[in-house]
Design an enzyme around this catalytic site. Sequence first.
Site, PDB file in Angstrom:
ATOM      1  N   VAL A 123      31.100  32.344  54.539  1.00  0.00           N
ATOM      2  CA  VAL A 123      30.930  30.898  54.368  1.00  0.00           C
ATOM      3  C   VAL A 123      29.970  30.330  55.430  1.00  0.00           C
ATOM      4  CG1 VAL A 123      32.100  28.689  54.117  1.00  0.00           C
ATOM      5  CG2 VAL A 123      33.276  30.776  53.425  1.00  0.00           C
ATOM      6  N   LYS A 145      42.537  27.104  55.030  1.00  0.00           N
ATOM      7  CA  LYS A 145      43.751  26.592  54.351  1.00  0.00           C
ATOM      8  C   LYS A 145      45.024  26.953  55.085  1.00  0.00           C
ATOM      9  CE  LYS A 145      41.689  30.178  52.768  1.00  0.00           C
ATOM     10  NZ  LYS A 145      41.009  30.758  51.634  1.00  0.00           N
ATOM     11  N   GLU A 203      37.583  20.023  52.720  1.00  0.00           N
ATOM     12  CA  GLU A 203      37.379  20.202  51.269  1.00  0.00           C
ATOM     13  C   GLU A 203      37.286  21.682  50.886  1.00  0.00           C
ATOM     14  OE1 GLU A 203      36.922  17.424  48.711  1.00  0.00           O
ATOM     15  OE2 GLU A 203      37.718  19.266  47.893  1.00  0.00           O
ATOM     16  N   GLY A 251      37.397  26.309  46.702  1.00  0.00           N
ATOM     17  CA  GLY A 251      35.976  26.612  46.966  1.00  0.00           C
ATOM     18  C   GLY A 251      35.097  25.390  46.760  1.00  0.00           C
ATOM     19  N   GLY A 290      32.592  39.050  48.695  1.00  0.00           N
ATOM     20  CA  GLY A 290      32.870  38.050  49.743  1.00  0.00           C
ATOM     21  C   GLY A 290      33.955  37.059  49.344  1.00  0.00           C
ATOM     22  N   LYS A 309      47.247  26.613  49.529  1.00  0.00           N
ATOM     23  CA  LYS A 309      46.434  25.609  48.816  1.00  0.00           C
ATOM     24  C   LYS A 309      47.301  24.632  48.023  1.00  0.00           C
ATOM     25  CE  LYS A 309      42.474  28.721  48.679  1.00  0.00           C
ATOM     26  NZ  LYS A 309      41.837  29.803  47.934  1.00  0.00           N
ATOM     27  N   GLY A 365      33.477  32.390  47.550  1.00  0.00           N
ATOM     28  CA  GLY A 365      32.097  32.877  47.612  1.00  0.00           C
ATOM     29  C   GLY A 365      31.259  32.009  48.530  1.00  0.00           C
TER      30      GLY A 365
HETATM   31  P1  NDP Z   1      34.325  36.125  57.381  1.00  0.00           P
HETATM   32  O1  NDP Z   1      35.346  37.145  57.782  1.00  0.00           O
HETATM   33  O2  NDP Z   1      33.248  36.515  56.446  1.00  0.00           O
HETATM   34  O3  NDP Z   1      33.623  35.548  58.709  1.00  0.00           O
HETATM   35  C1  NDP Z   1      34.326  35.256  59.872  1.00  0.00           C
HETATM   36  C2  NDP Z   1      33.343  34.893  60.976  1.00  0.00           C
HETATM   37  O4  NDP Z   1      34.079  34.524  62.123  1.00  0.00           O
HETATM   38  C3  NDP Z   1      32.404  36.022  61.383  1.00  0.00           C
HETATM   39  O5  NDP Z   1      31.111  35.522  61.607  1.00  0.00           O
HETATM   40  C4  NDP Z   1      33.006  36.537  62.704  1.00  0.00           C
HETATM   41  O6  NDP Z   1      32.027  36.980  63.645  1.00  0.00           O
HETATM   42  C5  NDP Z   1      33.631  35.287  63.251  1.00  0.00           C
HETATM   43  N1  NDP Z   1      34.802  35.590  64.064  1.00  0.00           N
HETATM   44  C6  NDP Z   1      35.900  36.295  63.713  1.00  0.00           C
HETATM   45  N2  NDP Z   1      36.786  36.339  64.725  1.00  0.00           N
HETATM   46  C7  NDP Z   1      36.209  35.647  65.754  1.00  0.00           C
HETATM   47  C8  NDP Z   1      36.617  35.347  67.062  1.00  0.00           C
HETATM   48  N3  NDP Z   1      37.810  35.752  67.564  1.00  0.00           N
HETATM   49  N4  NDP Z   1      35.789  34.601  67.844  1.00  0.00           N
HETATM   50  C9  NDP Z   1      34.610  34.184  67.367  1.00  0.00           C
HETATM   51  N5  NDP Z   1      34.155  34.446  66.115  1.00  0.00           N
HETATM   52  C10 NDP Z   1      34.960  35.166  65.321  1.00  0.00           C
HETATM   53  O7  NDP Z   1      35.141  34.871  56.831  1.00  0.00           O
HETATM   54  P2  NDP Z   1      34.776  33.924  55.598  1.00  0.00           P
HETATM   55  O8  NDP Z   1      33.447  33.308  55.824  1.00  0.00           O
HETATM   56  O9  NDP Z   1      35.056  34.620  54.325  1.00  0.00           O
HETATM   57  O10 NDP Z   1      35.941  32.810  55.744  1.00  0.00           O
HETATM   58  C11 NDP Z   1      35.869  31.809  56.735  1.00  0.00           C
HETATM   59  C12 NDP Z   1      36.935  30.743  56.430  1.00  0.00           C
HETATM   60  O11 NDP Z   1      36.653  30.133  55.167  1.00  0.00           O
HETATM   61  C13 NDP Z   1      38.369  31.284  56.302  1.00  0.00           C
HETATM   62  O12 NDP Z   1      39.263  30.306  56.766  1.00  0.00           O
HETATM   63  C14 NDP Z   1      38.537  31.465  54.790  1.00  0.00           C
HETATM   64  O13 NDP Z   1      39.884  31.392  54.388  1.00  0.00           O
HETATM   65  C15 NDP Z   1      37.763  30.253  54.298  1.00  0.00           C
HETATM   66  N6  NDP Z   1      37.270  30.372  52.946  1.00  0.00           N
HETATM   67  C16 NDP Z   1      36.574  31.488  52.562  1.00  0.00           C
HETATM   68  C17 NDP Z   1      36.054  31.572  51.291  1.00  0.00           C
HETATM   69  C18 NDP Z   1      35.314  32.765  50.822  1.00  0.00           C
HETATM   70  O14 NDP Z   1      34.944  32.802  49.639  1.00  0.00           O
HETATM   71  N7  NDP Z   1      35.051  33.748  51.664  1.00  0.00           N
HETATM   72  C19 NDP Z   1      36.230  30.473  50.324  1.00  0.00           C
HETATM   73  C20 NDP Z   1      36.958  29.340  50.837  1.00  0.00           C
HETATM   74  C21 NDP Z   1      37.454  29.301  52.100  1.00  0.00           C
HETATM   75  P3  NDP Z   1      31.084  38.281  63.383  1.00  0.00           P
HETATM   76  O15 NDP Z   1      30.137  37.837  62.284  1.00  0.00           O
HETATM   77  O16 NDP Z   1      30.389  38.522  64.661  1.00  0.00           O
HETATM   78  O17 NDP Z   1      32.006  39.383  62.956  1.00  0.00           O
HETATM   79  N1  HSE Z   2      40.133  34.351  49.485  1.00  0.00           N
HETATM   80  C1  HSE Z   2      40.063  33.078  48.869  1.00  0.00           C
HETATM   81  C2  HSE Z   2      40.031  33.245  47.357  1.00  0.00           C
HETATM   82  C3  HSE Z   2      38.827  32.356  49.331  1.00  0.00           C
HETATM   83  O1  HSE Z   2      39.868  34.377  46.893  1.00  0.00           O
HETATM   84  O2  HSE Z   2      40.201  32.272  46.646  1.00  0.00           O
HETATM   85  C4  HSE Z   2      38.760  30.942  48.861  1.00  0.00           C
HETATM   86  O3  HSE Z   2      39.680  30.140  49.546  1.00  0.00           O
END
Ligand code: NDP
Ligand code: HSE
Length: 426
Positions: free
Chosen positions: A12, A103, A127, A132, A185, A203, A301
């Site tokens: 994200v 969430k 949001e 998503g 993703g 959620k 995504g």
């Molecule tokens: P990712 O696992 O892809 O990314 C997590 C990021 O956080 C990485 O850049 C990582 O760094 C960094 N990170 C992890 N731990 C630490 C730490 N201790 N200190 C500093 N940085 C840290 O997560 P997503 O992007 O998938 O998800 C992010 C949020 O969004 C979550 O809350 C998820 O539930 C929510 N979300 C995700 C969706 C999705 O489709 N993926 C959809 C809707 C919500 P590094 O890159 O160096 O490893």
């Molecule tokens: N892991 C969550 C899903 C990301 O699959 O819906 C969106 O919140």
Amino acid sequence: MIGVGLLGLGTVGSGVHQILTNKRDYIKRKLGEEIIIQKILVKDVTKKRKYHVDNFLLTDKFEDVLKDSAIQVIVELIGGEEPSFSYIKEAIKRGKHIVTANKLIMAKHGEEIVRLAEENSVKVYYEGSVGGGIPIIKTLNESLVANKIERIYGILNGTTNYILTQMTEKKVDFKDALKEAQNLGYAESDPYFDVSGLDSAYKISILSSLSYETFVDVDSLYIEGIERIEPEDIEIADELGYVIKLLAIGKRLENDKLDIRVHPTFVPKNNPISRINGVYNVVQIHGDTVGEIMMYGQGAGEMPTASAVVADIIEVAKNIKYNISNGLINNLQPHTLVSIDEVENPFYIRLMVNDKPGVFAKIAKVLGDNNVSIASVIQKHRLTPVVPIFLRTHPVKEKYLNQAASELSMIDDVREIKNIIRVEEL
Ligand code: NDP
Ligand code: HSE
């Protein structure tokens, strides 16, 4: 100029970085202000990134983001409970506005975070945390504000909907479908949260809190995931005119008790929810003045979620000078949850039994003795000496069904109760 500090540059975070970088002029034109990313916190600054990111923006020290006076908005996209929760609280105390897609944190600690934000005169927007790219939180807080919400049905997890769709349409097995969802993703860093129903529960707890002016404790909800769903369940659902979906349900009952739960559900094929496939999410809401509305879109995504997160950043920028409430803790009312034992549904039951005379009579007796009335029975694929039986019941309270199931499992000729799934005649 609005300065942004990103916490996290994963799925994200990368999407948000891309939009804010590539659409900088477009956003400036719309907003009348520039939004600039000042710092990005990551775990590993040396990691190879999907898109080009200026190295000077990256840091692995939260202090660098927190103490940067050019940053007014902190966007938390790390995920999980810690260190995210602590970072959000520290940022609020420093007077930074918060945007998050987390969430888990909003469901478990939303009340505390929003209260802290109000004490510190900053905003919290979330949001991206539900659905998503679907703008459901803004819709509940603003567009539907004149409604008493009566029920919410949602497919709120993209990963599990993707898995169930792949299992149904392409006969892909569970593990392979999950792996695909991870590669795309969609999944949480620990996919247990998706598969177990917990992510959907966070959620629906957020949506129910907003809809029913209360704070719903996610730990008190009935939650069941999709781990036990097998191709046989999907096939028989199809034959009976249903599709299996991981449904999140939030209802206000006539006695004002709340019925909030997440579980795999037989959804009738004539309801549009049954046709929401792949990573798509849907929220169907019934309000007393608007009637029924439905919103659907990609529930996970990079870009769909980033769309919601960037909209929040722009909202913070736009409203920074107005005292707009966060919604979540306005006039919170106490509530009583209905116990899952008292919830009444039709059920689907799949049993493996010995194929011999009198077995069905024993099953029917146990069900009858426990007030469970049979609506239909199918016996298929003679795999002598053990055959599968599929039963559909009329609506019955869970406590009676559970008692019947426990007695059925004690009949010698019942080899295994493979699955029990609720049917929701939406
Ligand atoms: P990712 O696992 O892809 O990314 C997590 C990021 O956080 C990485 O850049 C990582 O760094 C960094 N990170 C992890 N731990 C630490 C730490 N201790 N200190 C500093 N940085 C840290 O997560 P997503 O992007 O998938 O998800 C992010 C949020 O969004 C979550 O809350 C998820 O539930 C929510 N979300 C995700 C969706 C999705 O489709 N993926 C959809 C809707 C919500 P590094 O890159 O160096 O490893
Ligand atoms: N892991 C969550 C899903 C990301 O699959 O819906 C969106 O919140």
